[in-house]
Design a protein around this motif. Sequence first.
Motif, PDB file in Angstrom:
ATOM      1  N   SER A 304       0.844  -1.197   0.000  1.00  0.00           N
ATOM      2  CA  SER A 304       0.000   0.000   0.000  1.00  0.00           C
ATOM      3  C   SER A 304       0.878   1.245   0.000  1.00  0.00           C
ATOM      4  O   SER A 304       1.538   1.553   0.993  1.00  0.00           O
ATOM      5  CB  SER A 304      -0.915   0.002   1.227  1.00  0.00           C
ATOM      6  OG  SER A 304      -1.449   1.299   1.418  1.00  0.00           O
ATOM      7  N   GLU A 306      -0.231   4.190  -0.048  1.00  0.00           N
ATOM      8  CA  GLU A 306      -0.878   5.101   0.910  1.00  0.00           C
ATOM      9  C   GLU A 306      -0.335   4.904   2.323  1.00  0.00           C
ATOM     10  O   GLU A 306      -0.084   5.868   3.032  1.00  0.00           O
ATOM     11  CB  GLU A 306      -2.385   4.812   0.969  1.00  0.00           C
ATOM     12  CG  GLU A 306      -3.195   5.494  -0.101  1.00  0.00           C
ATOM     13  CD  GLU A 306      -4.679   5.384   0.215  1.00  0.00           C
ATOM     14  OE1 GLU A 306      -5.087   4.433   0.930  1.00  0.00           O
ATOM     15  OE2 GLU A 306      -5.429   6.253  -0.265  1.00  0.00           O
ATOM     16  N   ARG A 307      -0.209   3.667   2.695  1.00  0.00           N
ATOM     17  CA  ARG A 307       0.316   3.407   4.042  1.00  0.00           C
ATOM     18  C   ARG A 307       1.790   3.765   4.125  1.00  0.00           C
ATOM     19  O   ARG A 307       2.265   4.235   5.151  1.00  0.00           O
ATOM     20  CB  ARG A 307       0.087   1.950   4.414  1.00  0.00           C
ATOM     21  CG  ARG A 307      -1.371   1.696   4.703  1.00  0.00           C
ATOM     22  CD  ARG A 307      -1.632   0.263   5.107  1.00  0.00           C
ATOM     23  NE  ARG A 307      -3.051   0.122   5.395  1.00  0.00           N
ATOM     24  CZ  ARG A 307      -3.648  -1.041   5.607  1.00  0.00           C
ATOM     25  NH1 ARG A 307      -2.949  -2.160   5.572  1.00  0.00           N
ATOM     26  NH2 ARG A 307      -4.935  -1.083   5.861  1.00  0.00           N
TER      27      ARG A 307
ATOM     28  N   SER B 304     -12.985  -2.995   1.157  1.00  0.00           N
ATOM     29  CA  SER B 304     -12.458  -2.605  -0.146  1.00  0.00           C
ATOM     30  C   SER B 304     -13.582  -2.597  -1.177  1.00  0.00           C
ATOM     31  O   SER B 304     -14.091  -3.657  -1.566  1.00  0.00           O
ATOM     32  CB  SER B 304     -11.350  -3.572  -0.583  1.00  0.00           C
ATOM     33  OG  SER B 304     -11.098  -3.407  -1.966  1.00  0.00           O
TER      34      SER B 304
END
Lengths: 550, 550
Positions: A304, A306-307, B304
Amino acid sequence: MEPRIWQQIAVRRCAEVKGMLPKGMLMSSPPPSSILDVSDIPRKFLDISDILLTEKLTISELLGRISAGSLTATQVINAFFHRACIAHQLTNCLTEVFFDRALERAAELDRHLKATGQVLGPLHGLPISLKDQIDVQGTEQNMCYVGLVGTKARDNAVIVDILLRQGAILYCKTNMAQGIMGAEGYNNVYGRTLNPLNRSLTCGGSSGGEGALIGMRGALMGVGSDIGGSIRLPAAFQGLYALKPSYGRIPYANTSSSFEGQETIRSVLGPITASVDGLKVFTKAVLETAPWDCDPWTPRMPWSEERYNLIDHGGLKGPLCFAILWDDKIVKPSPPYWRALKELKSALLHAGHFVTDWEPFKMEEAAASWMDILNADGGKDLKQHLALSGEPRLNDVLDRSVTERSVSEYWRLCHRRTTLMKESLDHWMSTATTTPTQRPVDAIVAPVAGCVPMRHDEPLLGNYTTFCNLMDYTTALMPVTKVLPHIDTRPPSHEFYSSADQDNYTRYDPELYRDGGVGIQIIGKRYEEEAVIRMTEIADQALKVHLAAS
Amino acid sequence: MEPRIWQQIAVRRCAEVKGMLPKGMLMSSPPPSSILDVSDIPRKFLDISDILLTEKLTISELLGRISAGSLTATQVINAFFHRACIAHQLTNCLTEVFFDRALERAAELDRHLKATGQVLGPLHGLPISLKDQIDVQGTEQNMCYVGLVGTKARDNAVIVDILLRQGAILYCKTNMAQGIMGAEGYNNVYGRTLNPLNRSLTCGGSSGGEGALIGMRGALMGVGSDIGGSIRLPAAFQGLYALKPSYGRIPYANTSSSFEGQETIRSVLGPITASVDGLKVFTKAVLETAPWDCDPWTPRMPWSEERYNLIDHGGLKGPLCFAILWDDKIVKPSPPYWRALKELKSALLHAGHFVTDWEPFKMEEAAASWMDILNADGGKDLKQHLALSGEPRLNDVLDRSVTERSVSEYWRLCHRRTTLMKESLDHWMSTATTTPTQRPVDAIVAPVAGCVPMRHDEPLLGNYTTFCNLMDYTTALMPVTKVLPHIDTRPPSHEFYSSADQDNYTRYDPELYRDGGVGIQIIGKRYEEEAVIRMTEIADQALKVHLAAS
């Protein structure tokens, strides 16, 4: 006295490994054992271009040069293999070598790049070493037990298939602790691996061979395993980076292990690397292959970005809040760790982050829970493997004198552990009420041990790693400094917490431990691999800026 | 003969529960036991608006009306509570009632909506029932053991806190199997829960009270648990929908359970619902709260929408490939399942999907592995709980005569299981070579059991659920039909696979099993909750279209 049969088997196997090294790479006059720091010795044997290639590039830079065509995979594997051969002669780090395969592979990769203009995958041309337990089809798979010498792996471990699919070059396996449960790369088959920074010190364990090999830059990246510190200790003791992921994030399937079926505290695979960028390179490359399609225990969690950009930690612009575990009040860390933590604290503050103190939470209970669960078979698995050849037991971190448990006792241990996990999570989440960010502490910063890298046969003192395995916290390891005798003098005595604390204080002598690596853990919550990698990069960068300025 | 002490305790506790029902809701003349289908009886006692509210709305429609202000939470809980009281008198489904709290809660929600114009959360005003084991602070928590009657829950289970945070109204708990391991809601404290579609049949188990209560529309949504079929069987037997998620996806922390610390095959929490949309409503609402911050075993996997839109299954436009497990060759499913599977197959083909046959893979080994692991304590946990009061053991699905295992034996069982998981995953992935989509089969379609809902005390025959728990496959359950005596006649005999197969064939008599619910599993891979929910919606919609057309 005649050497016993098992010793003959071991001697033969070691000679076999040495025999796999090209004659031209054998050192005619190895340095005497009085030479402690051997990390620079490869320079005497390598051309300048191979020295630069193995020492001066980060993993990303090396990959970049290969993909740009300014280095070939063949050049790269030749350089690292040469260096690995020298490393082995100086530290005894290798347990299996398959250089022919590696050369073929490199040629294949070079042809592919030339023909298509594309790399095969994100690891195209990167030599990666493997801890001995990781199965590579057709190669020796004796788990460092004398009684299993001669066994060959029937299949590739899933991680091996994935690394190959992503373009890596595999060429060797490395030494580990007996039963994969000791704090030193040391067993009756291959003997002891030495720490290249100071050969009178331990390389750490259980993934000790990885530590020594990468410490010598015989690889820039290797794969270790960790059930109690086995990736982090060798990384720390040799001044390297590492990641101990949460359970199954990196696929473990078809990798051999000790006490198979012990699935309560899970052994995990993770990278040990020479440069910090390697943690992301490795993790992202593995997760890109949808490893949950090959390993039933790998959760369906892709990489991810984003993470990695800290979405759960206020984003990249906001300050982070690190909490330092200075002292668990069981074994006070030796002076170099206090210096390291202070330097890192200054660096983080300087970079605009917050730093608070971490309140240790039920550390003794966590250590006992860890020990009781791993010891629940009364050491039967180990004993059965030793009995195959009659080889003796070496020191390890478990008390093997306990009796085997019944299932209902075991389930009680498991339940106590889950209760402790829940309480620890609540403790962590509750820090949101006291941090300036109003978030829970973003990461815990902790020494890797109470003691600095020990002399051979000295016990590891100060358990700062196993609670991360018990709680399944994602944990990275970064180097901060090494033992500097002129600075890290013995402090005045304190009121000892325990006999281990007293032992650690008493045996500490900075001269004896000179140059031992001093590493720090960056601890995140479960399945926070991306965020922990990013926070480690941030801390590493802050430290570099800080050191350059001071 | 004098009733024994434990029987007195049970009688008293049942009276206590009955005493919690408002006098005005007690039926003066309950129907005789010869009335088998009682599902419509509540209509005699409810106003027309409450009948419509409890019977005619999907979960989303109900939530929509509350949030739009056309229904108040207070109206809604009153209607469902009234219906639950009648359900209890007809099927004996409740074990604990806390209606005062529910009314206060509803008033609070109504005030909140009025004051802010906003719902408190996505479950605002939805009454949700709970399986008896789920802790609600201050309420009875006896786990259906006589020896624990009078025990109160000290804390809320994490799922309870989350449902409340998201706006749900909790008002009752429901009956379950003794030791939570039986295929019927039946224990010595509360006795037996009956199937409202045919009271001579079992409601299924272990979450049997949920099945009966929701089957009666005393709730549209409830929370059950499943370690071998305990959510799916009651849902199927009462014509409901359900989801058995993969391990920990729905937080289990602070929920009481049998053999705590048995963490090899994990019991999981999941929804049982009256309408298919409820599966998404529940799962999304829970995952929105970042439950990994409250439960250390919940993986860091938010809801999700991409996966719900079938990103891993060719997207929403492409056809899916379902594979039907018609027969595991151990127990041939009874005729109504064959009819259900054929209808569903036609419906799916009609909707443009592909349907192939699923090749059963090591089903006997999986069943044995499941049994051996859950039985590894030799039934000690159950026996200790029964011994508290001297209450007798009832039939359950485990063979309690086995001896307790040692830890090394247990670890061997765990290792065999992991090997089986890996082989099964490889088997599933290998189907990509034969499907028209060139993807692995998207979902397996399987009957919930070999037998239709049994008469009381008959054993469950045909194990079609436990392999999903062993492999940790995400599994949904959808209703397809019910036993129709004029169609589902006894077929000609076949060559029996096993004595259970023969028993199932022999005892099958469509008249006896009339109206029993016939449910089908939609089985996905690990942590495929979103995709399995979507595929279940797709299959359900296809079936409705198909039935409407035929």
